[in-house]
Scaffold this active site. Sequence first.
Site, short mmCIF file in Angstrom:
data_model
loop_
_atom_site.label_atom_id
_atom_site.label_comp_id
_atom_site.label_asym_id
_atom_site.label_seq_id
_atom_site.Cartn_x
_atom_site.Cartn_y
_atom_site.Cartn_z
N MET A 1 -9.00 10.31 28.69
CA MET A 1 -9.67 11.60 28.63
C MET A 1 -10.91 11.51 27.76
O MET A 1 -11.00 10.69 26.86
CB MET A 1 -8.73 12.66 28.05
CG MET A 1 -7.63 13.10 29.00
SD MET A 1 -6.74 14.55 28.41
CE MET A 1 -5.87 13.86 27.02
N ASP B 1 -15.38 8.95 25.17
CA ASP B 1 -15.50 7.85 24.22
C ASP B 1 -15.77 6.55 24.96
O ASP B 1 -15.07 6.22 25.92
CB ASP B 1 -14.22 7.74 23.39
CG ASP B 1 -14.36 6.77 22.22
OD1 ASP B 1 -15.49 6.56 21.76
OD2 ASP B 1 -13.33 6.23 21.77
N HIS C 1 -6.76 4.39 22.20
CA HIS C 1 -6.47 5.56 21.36
C HIS C 1 -4.96 5.63 21.15
O HIS C 1 -4.21 5.89 22.10
CB HIS C 1 -6.96 6.84 22.02
CG HIS C 1 -8.46 6.92 22.12
ND1 HIS C 1 -9.09 7.85 22.91
CD2 HIS C 1 -9.45 6.19 21.54
CE1 HIS C 1 -10.40 7.70 22.81
NE2 HIS C 1 -10.63 6.69 21.99
N SER D 1 -7.74 5.10 26.87
CA SER D 1 -6.98 6.13 26.17
C SER D 1 -5.75 6.48 27.00
O SER D 1 -4.90 5.62 27.22
CB SER D 1 -7.86 7.36 25.92
OG SER D 1 -7.17 8.35 25.20
N THR D 2 -5.64 7.71 27.50
CA THR D 2 -4.45 8.13 28.25
C THR D 2 -4.23 7.25 29.48
O THR D 2 -5.12 7.08 30.30
CB THR D 2 -4.60 9.59 28.71
OG1 THR D 2 -4.91 10.40 27.58
CG2 THR D 2 -3.31 10.08 29.35
#
Length: 364
Positions: free
Chosen positions: A305, A308, A210, A183-184
């Site tokens: 973050m 998941d 993401h 993600s991030t």
Amino acid sequence: MAYKVLVVDDSTFFRRRVSDILNQDPELEVIGDAINGRQAIEKVLELDPDVVTMDVEMPLMDGISAVREIMKRKPVPILMFSSLTYEGATATLDAMDAGALDFLPKRFEDIAQNKTEAQMLLCHRVRAIARRKPSLRPGAAGSFVTSGQSASLLSQPPRILSRPPVRAMGGSKHYRALAIGTSTGGPAALQNLLTRIPGNFNYPIFLIQHMPGTFTNAFAKRLDSLCKIRVVEGEDGQLVENGTAYLAPGGKQMVLDSRGNQTRLRVIDDHNDSRYLYKPSVDMTFESIADVYGGDVLAMVLTGMGADGREGCRKLKKLGARIWVQDEASCVVYGMPMAVANAGLADENTSLENLASKLITEMR
């Protein structure tokens, strides 16, 4: 002490809106603003902020040029604001290539169901990247380094330093697929990793990042242009082939469907299962991969973050799959990898810089 924020945008209304939201968070303090990239550089040098929010399109100097110059002169974590268009995606990826760490849509209603949720998400993302302390890599202007590891999108595939082969716990293992969730900070991490994989890599790769839908198409094309392996955005009904990486489309779910000797992708617009909070969801894709390949999988969870990927890794692990996570020092945000590690599911906890060489040794 609160993190100091510089807000950069040519719109007075948007600067005020972002500043008002951030100042409501006791851990954040807006210490100044700028109306263009040129002024942003001056303010970074003058005010020494902990984090910068940056628009892409501005007069006199755009956000991409400003990010590039800031990374050369006084590196600082930067969050970009972008439009959710293909052109906006391309520009945002260019900004991340220049050294920005994260991005959000300028239309807050695109990132949350209500105003309060959008404000919380903005503050959370700013706090997360503000914790990273950048510095220039010696001899490489524009590189963004966190805790000694590269965190920028690299224009050229990085050189792999020679080192003794490192095996994951358990020794040699039979594999049929590689799965990566992030993600991030993920765009930088994925480019760093995938550009090092050789063209004769004989496994399918499933990527879950993401990202909004307009961004995944642009990101897949960018990776494909830089990597030796083929990288595509996953399509419904697409036949899975070795040597190809399939990036899950943003805003949808990507799962696998195996019939006979063929495995195909299924891209789902929506689902009614409340367990999956993200589109795409690392958990949902990993669980689907477990159904098709069983334990013959190497799964990686990189910077991001939240949690998941943890439950997907749990299912894979029970079937005998091997699980690797990116270490805290090289993550932009040590959330998703930490969730997997804290659950006792990780076989390897290693730096981004070492992942590629270990992967090649493990799956060759």
